[in-house]
Design an enzyme around this catalytic site. Structure first.
Site: not given
Length: 348
Positions: A92-94, A100, A121
């Site tokens: 995952y990323c933001w 991601s 996130y």
């Protein structure tokens, strides 16, 4: 992986959770158990963001792709070099976007069964805040009340060792809750991190068993408790923890040992109390620190700060206080475990 966050237990279906955001983003908060494998460093993310605004989105994307590719290659050669063929990571990323997506694509090309967290996130954070509105209401709380120095935290730890369910908010917040509650060797987590840790702890509880918790105000240091949790605590059963003044004095000397052992830091904390007490009073306390008179300082704080503050505080929001069970606690004795067991049996 639709609606993954509708059931956070599904996160445990993966062998590893990988946060590809920058170290700064990761430090602010992250999914519990996630490791940090950034595809852009703190500085690189600023550089690409500036390029996006000042040059062009195309040039920023091209430069960013090169950086991301190099960083992913480095992680493959180091961080993930020993992962087995059947490894199944969640990435995952933001917002579940390019960062991601790039690592997930590369992992799947290798043959690993990688998945990208929908919404990243940001979606997890939204689910955490939702959980902090619903989870507290499903639990029954037994709230330990009483003046500072009565050993409530020590009793809470003893109850945990005796097998009771306990929620130690001060431990999660890395703060003891009063003006002298800051820990000289630890920083408080960010609000986001505290929320994540609290939600994770609440999910662990069995709703059929009571949860013992120490009475707290709306804020612990710089961190704010969720409104739903405070309301549920205010409606819980109360236990009035009491101990003698001499016991409280001895206990504070032990409990504040780290403060007394760092006199310059302690004096700085006392200076922050100007406004609540006169400068002459504060200077008197600082003199006690300089003279090493720990017992006298503990008594002064009890008599002139903690007890008057406790008397002024509004405890009317604890609806169970008028029917509270009184417990005479001896926090300095060796039989604390037995005292905790006696309390559990008395409640049953």
């Amino acid at each position: 992986m639709n609606h993954l966050l509708a059931g956070l237990d599904k996160l445990h279906d993966f062998d590893e959770i990988i946060d590809v955001r920058t170290p700064m983003e990761y430090a602010d908060d992250h999914i519990p158990g996630a490791c940090n494998a950034p595809v852009l460093s703190n500085e690189e993310r600023v550089l690409i963001g500036t390029m996006y605004k000042q040059v062009s989105p195309f040039e920023a994307s091209r430069a960013g792709a090169a950086l991301v590719a190099r960083n992913i290659a480095r992680h493959l050669e180091t961080t993930f070099a020993d992962r087995p063929q059947r490894w199944r990571p969640l990435v995952y990323c933001w917002r579940g976007g390019k960062r991601s997506g790039s690592m997930t694509l590369m992992f799947n090309m290798i043959g690993w069964r990688a998945r990208q967290l929908d919404g990243g996130y940001k979606q997890y954070r939204r689910a955490t805040l939702d959980a902090l509105q619903t989870l507290p209401r499903a639990l029954r709380y037994v709230v330990l009340t009483g003046p500072t120095g009565s050993g409530k935290t020590r009793l809470l730890h003893a109850l945990r060792q005796a097998g009771a369910q306990t929620l130690d908010l001060e431990e999660l917040a890395a703060h003891r809750g009063s003006l002298l509650g800051a820990l000289p060797d630890a920083q408080q987590p960010t609000q986001k991190r505290f929320d994540t840790l609290l939600a994770a702890r609440l999910r662990e509880f069995d709703a059929h068993r009571p949860v013992y918790v120490e009475a707290e105000s709306r804020k612990i240091g710089a961190l704010e408790l969720p409104a739903a949790l405070l309301q549920a605590m205010h409606q819980g059963e109360c236990i009035d923890v009491r101990c003698s003044r001499d016991d409280r004095t001895r206990f504070l000397q032990q409990d504040y040992a780290r403060l007394f052992d760092n006199p310059d830091w302690l004096k700085a904390q006392l200076q922050r109390m100007v406004g609540l007490h006169s400068r002459d009073t504060i200077q008197g306390w600082i003199a006690l620190v300089d003279e090493g008179r720990r017992e006298d300082l503990a008594r002064e704080l009890i008599d002139r700060h903690y007890d008057p503050a406790y008397a002024r505080s509004s405890r009317s929001h604890f609806t169970g206080l008028t029917q509270a069970m009184r417990v005479d606690f001896r926090p300095n004795d060796e039989d604390i475990a037995e005292q905790a067991l006696a309390l559990i049996r008395r409640r049953q």
